[in-house]
Design a protein around this motif. Structure first.
Motif, PDB file in Angstrom:
ATOM      1  N   ARG A  68      24.104   5.767  19.829  1.00  0.00           N
ATOM      2  CA  ARG A  68      24.991   4.759  19.247  1.00  0.00           C
ATOM      3  C   ARG A  68      24.293   3.410  19.039  1.00  0.00           C
ATOM      4  O   ARG A  68      24.525   2.741  18.040  1.00  0.00           O
ATOM      5  CB  ARG A  68      26.214   4.593  20.137  1.00  0.00           C
ATOM      6  CG  ARG A  68      27.247   3.682  19.562  1.00  0.00           C
ATOM      7  CD  ARG A  68      28.524   3.771  20.372  1.00  0.00           C
ATOM      8  NE  ARG A  68      29.527   2.961  19.744  1.00  0.00           N
ATOM      9  CZ  ARG A  68      30.572   3.432  19.083  1.00  0.00           C
ATOM     10  NH1 ARG A  68      30.739   4.730  18.977  1.00  0.00           N
ATOM     11  NH2 ARG A  68      31.440   2.630  18.561  1.00  0.00           N
ATOM     12  N   TYR A  69      23.469   2.980  20.017  1.00  0.00           N
ATOM     13  CA  TYR A  69      22.917   1.618  19.976  1.00  0.00           C
ATOM     14  C   TYR A  69      21.407   1.546  19.757  1.00  0.00           C
ATOM     15  O   TYR A  69      20.844   0.469  19.725  1.00  0.00           O
ATOM     16  CB  TYR A  69      23.257   0.870  21.267  1.00  0.00           C
ATOM     17  CG  TYR A  69      24.733   0.652  21.442  1.00  0.00           C
ATOM     18  CD1 TYR A  69      25.437  -0.204  20.604  1.00  0.00           C
ATOM     19  CD2 TYR A  69      25.440   1.317  22.432  1.00  0.00           C
ATOM     20  CE1 TYR A  69      26.797  -0.404  20.758  1.00  0.00           C
ATOM     21  CE2 TYR A  69      26.793   1.121  22.604  1.00  0.00           C
ATOM     22  CZ  TYR A  69      27.464   0.266  21.758  1.00  0.00           C
ATOM     23  OH  TYR A  69      28.812   0.081  21.906  1.00  0.00           O
ATOM     24  N   GLY A  70      20.738   2.641  19.689  1.00  0.00           N
ATOM     25  CA  GLY A  70      19.291   2.593  19.469  1.00  0.00           C
ATOM     26  C   GLY A  70      18.559   3.453  20.471  1.00  0.00           C
ATOM     27  O   GLY A  70      19.122   3.930  21.460  1.00  0.00           O
ATOM     28  N   MET A  71      17.296   3.624  20.214  1.00  0.00           N
ATOM     29  CA  MET A  71      16.479   4.582  20.936  1.00  0.00           C
ATOM     30  C   MET A  71      16.494   4.401  22.461  1.00  0.00           C
ATOM     31  O   MET A  71      16.722   5.341  23.194  1.00  0.00           O
ATOM     32  CB  MET A  71      15.034   4.491  20.415  1.00  0.00           C
ATOM     33  CG  MET A  71      14.101   5.455  21.024  1.00  0.00           C
ATOM     34  SD  MET A  71      14.484   7.091  20.424  1.00  0.00           S
ATOM     35  CE  MET A  71      13.006   7.934  20.840  1.00  0.00           C
ATOM     36  N   HIS A  72      16.253   3.205  22.964  1.00  0.00           N
ATOM     37  CA  HIS A  72      16.134   2.995  24.407  1.00  0.00           C
ATOM     38  C   HIS A  72      17.284   2.189  24.990  1.00  0.00           C
ATOM     39  O   HIS A  72      17.357   2.031  26.210  1.00  0.00           O
ATOM     40  CB  HIS A  72      14.823   2.276  24.732  1.00  0.00           C
ATOM     41  CG  HIS A  72      13.622   3.026  24.258  1.00  0.00           C
ATOM     42  ND1 HIS A  72      13.218   4.193  24.831  1.00  0.00           N
ATOM     43  CD2 HIS A  72      12.753   2.774  23.241  1.00  0.00           C
ATOM     44  CE1 HIS A  72      12.146   4.639  24.198  1.00  0.00           C
ATOM     45  NE2 HIS A  72      11.842   3.796  23.229  1.00  0.00           N
ATOM     46  N   ALA A  73      18.173   1.714  24.186  1.00  0.00           N
ATOM     47  CA  ALA A  73      19.252   0.847  24.668  1.00  0.00           C
ATOM     48  C   ALA A  73      20.176   1.573  25.642  1.00  0.00           C
ATOM     49  O   ALA A  73      20.624   0.995  26.635  1.00  0.00           O
ATOM     50  CB  ALA A  73      20.059   0.304  23.498  1.00  0.00           C
ATOM     51  N   GLY A  74      20.457   2.831  25.398  1.00  0.00           N
ATOM     52  CA  GLY A  74      21.355   3.585  26.274  1.00  0.00           C
ATOM     53  C   GLY A  74      20.821   3.691  27.684  1.00  0.00           C
ATOM     54  O   GLY A  74      21.562   3.536  28.658  1.00  0.00           O
ATOM     55  N   PHE A  75      19.522   3.944  27.806  1.00  0.00           N
ATOM     56  CA  PHE A  75      18.930   4.049  29.139  1.00  0.00           C
ATOM     57  C   PHE A  75      18.932   2.696  29.845  1.00  0.00           C
ATOM     58  O   PHE A  75      19.121   2.614  31.054  1.00  0.00           O
ATOM     59  CB  PHE A  75      17.507   4.618  29.039  1.00  0.00           C
ATOM     60  CG  PHE A  75      17.497   6.076  28.681  1.00  0.00           C
ATOM     61  CD1 PHE A  75      17.619   7.037  29.657  1.00  0.00           C
ATOM     62  CD2 PHE A  75      17.387   6.472  27.358  1.00  0.00           C
ATOM     63  CE1 PHE A  75      17.622   8.386  29.336  1.00  0.00           C
ATOM     64  CE2 PHE A  75      17.383   7.811  27.017  1.00  0.00           C
ATOM     65  CZ  PHE A  75      17.505   8.773  28.007  1.00  0.00           C
ATOM     66  N   GLY A  76      18.731   1.621  29.084  1.00  0.00           N
ATOM     67  CA  GLY A  76      18.797   0.273  29.656  1.00  0.00           C
ATOM     68  C   GLY A  76      20.198  -0.067  30.141  1.00  0.00           C
ATOM     69  O   GLY A  76      20.369  -0.645  31.217  1.00  0.00           O
ATOM     70  N   ILE A  77      21.205   0.308  29.366  1.00  0.00           N
ATOM     71  CA  ILE A  77      22.595   0.024  29.758  1.00  0.00           C
ATOM     72  C   ILE A  77      22.950   0.790  31.029  1.00  0.00           C
ATOM     73  O   ILE A  77      23.540   0.224  31.971  1.00  0.00           O
ATOM     74  CB  ILE A  77      23.554   0.377  28.603  1.00  0.00           C
ATOM     75  CG1 ILE A  77      23.336  -0.582  27.424  1.00  0.00           C
ATOM     76  CG2 ILE A  77      25.003   0.332  29.058  1.00  0.00           C
ATOM     77  CD1 ILE A  77      24.036  -0.154  26.145  1.00  0.00           C
ATOM     78  N   VAL A  78      22.609   2.075  31.080  1.00  0.00           N
ATOM     79  CA  VAL A  78      22.901   2.878  32.278  1.00  0.00           C
ATOM     80  C   VAL A  78      22.125   2.337  33.477  1.00  0.00           C
ATOM     81  O   VAL A  78      22.657   2.226  34.586  1.00  0.00           O
ATOM     82  CB  VAL A  78      22.596   4.368  32.021  1.00  0.00           C
ATOM     83  CG1 VAL A  78      22.675   5.173  33.312  1.00  0.00           C
ATOM     84  CG2 VAL A  78      23.545   4.939  30.982  1.00  0.00           C
ATOM     85  N   GLY A  79      20.866   1.961  33.269  1.00  0.00           N
ATOM     86  CA  GLY A  79      20.067   1.390  34.353  1.00  0.00           C
ATOM     87  C   GLY A  79      20.657   0.095  34.887  1.00  0.00           C
ATOM     88  O   GLY A  79      20.716  -0.121  36.097  1.00  0.00           O
TER      89      GLY A  79
END
Length: 120
Positions: A68-79
């Motif tokens: 939804r938000y870009g390649m690495h943004a999801g992992f950053g949000i969860v982190g």
């Protein structure tokens, strides 16, 4: 039966009583230790399964957010969500973790003592 014979019988009975009492204390200690060990093993198994569930849900959420938000943004949000959870737990560790665990251990120990006191 003479007085000396009665004293000998009483002494032997008392020795058997002490041996039986020592054996009972050993068995009670073994029971408490094995009960605690089984409880710890059960908690570890449940925690492992829960941890695996959290890992897979986290990966799913991170991949979903990355789409939804870009390649690495999801992992950053969860982190960042996990960092926030860590900060909350660290700040309230006494209220949220230490006291409930301590209270549960004490109530479990007292409940075992009450059960032993009510046995005939």
């Amino acid at each position: 039966m003479t007085v000396l014979e009665k004293i000998d019988v009483l002494t032997e009975d008392f020795k058997r009583y002490l041996e039986t009492r020592a054996e009972l204390l050993k068995l009670q200690a073994t029971d408490k230790i094995t009960d605690s060990g089984a409880g710890i093993a059960a908690i570890l198994i449940i925690a492992t399964v829960a941890l695996l569930g959290i890992v897979f849900l986290s990966l799913w959420a991170a991949l979903l957010l990355s789409d939804r938000y870009g390649m690495h943004a999801g992992f950053g949000i969860v982190g960042m969500a996990y960092i926030l959870l860590f900060i909350i737990l660290w700040a309230g560790k006494t209220l949220l973790l230490k006291n409930p665990v301590k209270n549960r251990m004490v109530s479990s120990a007292l409940r075992e003592d009450e059960n032993e006191a009510t046995k005939p």
